[in-house]
Design a protein around this motif. Structure first.
Motif, PDB file in Angstrom:
ATOM      1  N   GLY A  27       0.791  -1.378   0.009  1.00 19.98           N
ATOM      2  CA  GLY A  27       0.095  -0.171   0.101  1.00 19.98           C
ATOM      3  C   GLY A  27       0.806   1.385   0.069  1.00 19.98           C
ATOM      4  N   THR A  28       2.222   1.192   0.317  1.00 22.67           N
ATOM      5  CA  THR A  28       2.966   2.275   0.335  1.00 22.67           C
ATOM      6  C   THR A  28       3.331   2.673  -1.005  1.00 22.67           C
ATOM      7  N   TYR A  29       3.354   1.687  -2.228  1.00 21.19           N
ATOM      8  CA  TYR A  29       3.905   2.002  -3.555  1.00 21.19           C
ATOM      9  C   TYR A  29       3.322   3.216  -3.936  1.00 21.19           C
ATOM     10  N   THR A  30       4.370   4.071  -4.497  1.00 21.74           N
ATOM     11  CA  THR A  30       3.885   5.180  -5.310  1.00 21.74           C
ATOM     12  C   THR A  30       4.394   5.396  -6.855  1.00 21.74           C
ATOM     13  N   SER A  31       5.336   4.854  -7.117  1.00 24.75           N
ATOM     14  CA  SER A  31       6.027   4.898  -8.467  1.00 24.75           C
ATOM     15  C   SER A  31       7.325   4.161  -8.621  1.00 24.75           C
ATOM     16  N   GLY A  32       7.663   3.808  -9.885  1.00 24.99           N
ATOM     17  CA  GLY A  32       8.848   3.185 -10.132  1.00 24.99           C
ATOM     18  C   GLY A  32       8.889   1.563 -10.205  1.00 24.99           C
ATOM     19  N   LEU A  33       9.763   1.035 -10.127  1.00 29.08           N
ATOM     20  CA  LEU A  33       9.528  -0.499  -9.971  1.00 29.08           C
ATOM     21  C   LEU A  33       8.973  -0.766  -8.483  1.00 29.08           C
ATOM     22  N   PRO A  34       8.297  -1.720  -8.316  1.00 26.78           N
ATOM     23  CA  PRO A  34       7.530  -1.851  -7.131  1.00 26.78           C
ATOM     24  C   PRO A  34       8.379  -2.990  -6.332  1.00 26.78           C
ATOM     25  N   THR A  35       8.184  -2.971  -5.027  1.00 30.98           N
ATOM     26  CA  THR A  35       8.656  -4.129  -4.056  1.00 30.98           C
ATOM     27  C   THR A  35       7.095  -4.892  -4.063  1.00 30.98           C
ATOM     28  N   VAL A  36       7.297  -6.041  -3.469  1.00 29.99           N
ATOM     29  CA  VAL A  36       6.303  -7.074  -3.432  1.00 29.99           C
ATOM     30  C   VAL A  36       6.237  -7.598  -2.130  1.00 29.99           C
ATOM     31  N   GLN A  37       5.138  -8.018  -1.454  1.00 31.65           N
ATOM     32  CA  GLN A  37       5.013  -8.885  -0.535  1.00 31.65           C
ATOM     33  C   GLN A  37       4.420 -10.057  -0.855  1.00 31.65           C
ATOM     34  N   PHE A  38       5.340 -11.277  -0.837  1.00 28.60           N
ATOM     35  CA  PHE A  38       5.117 -12.491  -1.377  1.00 28.60           C
ATOM     36  C   PHE A  38       4.020 -13.054  -0.624  1.00 28.60           C
ATOM     37  N   ASP A  39       3.093 -13.768  -1.238  1.00 31.77           N
ATOM     38  CA  ASP A  39       2.197 -14.700  -0.299  1.00 31.77           C
ATOM     39  C   ASP A  39       3.019 -15.683   0.623  1.00 31.77           C
ATOM     40  N   GLY A  40       2.401 -15.497   1.942  1.00 28.57           N
ATOM     41  CA  GLY A  40       3.070 -16.300   2.931  1.00 28.57           C
ATOM     42  C   GLY A  40       4.179 -15.615   3.640  1.00 28.57           C
ATOM     43  N   GLU A  41       4.594 -14.458   3.181  1.00 27.12           N
ATOM     44  CA  GLU A  41       5.488 -13.717   3.929  1.00 27.12           C
ATOM     45  C   GLU A  41       4.871 -12.566   4.757  1.00 27.12           C
ATOM     46  N   THR A  42       5.559 -11.781   5.836  1.00 24.00           N
ATOM     47  CA  THR A  42       4.933 -11.049   6.600  1.00 24.00           C
ATOM     48  C   THR A  42       5.088  -9.493   6.437  1.00 24.00           C
ATOM     49  N   VAL A  43       6.219  -9.483   5.672  1.00 23.05           N
ATOM     50  CA  VAL A  43       6.828  -8.195   5.155  1.00 23.05           C
ATOM     51  C   VAL A  43       7.056  -7.934   3.781  1.00 23.05           C
TER      52      VAL A  43
END
Length: 81
Positions: A27-43
């Motif tokens: 939800g903190t993503y705004t622009s550029g290449l995104p980070t990802v919270q992979f399923d099963g991971e907490t961060v």
């Protein structure tokens, strides 16, 4: 067929490495290449992932990633409706 069912077919057990993973653009993503919270991971990851040219990332998107070499590429948003 849902994305989860598809992933279960191509990787039926936890010992077999998969070529695909699912995750969420934070939800903190705004622009550029995104980070990802992979399923099963907490961060969310700290690494930023490239995307197919046809996909424009947005905060909250559920996405399918494909393994390419030693990394991951965001393929597209998963629509559930």
């Amino acid at each position: 067929m849902s994305a989860e069912e598809f992933l279960q077919i191509i990787a039926p057990d936890k010992e077999t490495p998969t070529s695909f993973r699912m995750g969420t653009i934070p939800g903190t993503y705004t622009s550029g290449l995104p980070t990802v919270q992979f399923d099963g991971e907490t961060v969310a990851s700290t690494k930023r992932y490239p995307c197919f040219g046809s996909y424009t990332p947005k905060a909250g998107d559920r996405v399918l990633l494909a393994r390419v070499g030693h990394g991951w590429v965001v393929m597209d948003k998963i629509r559930t409706v």
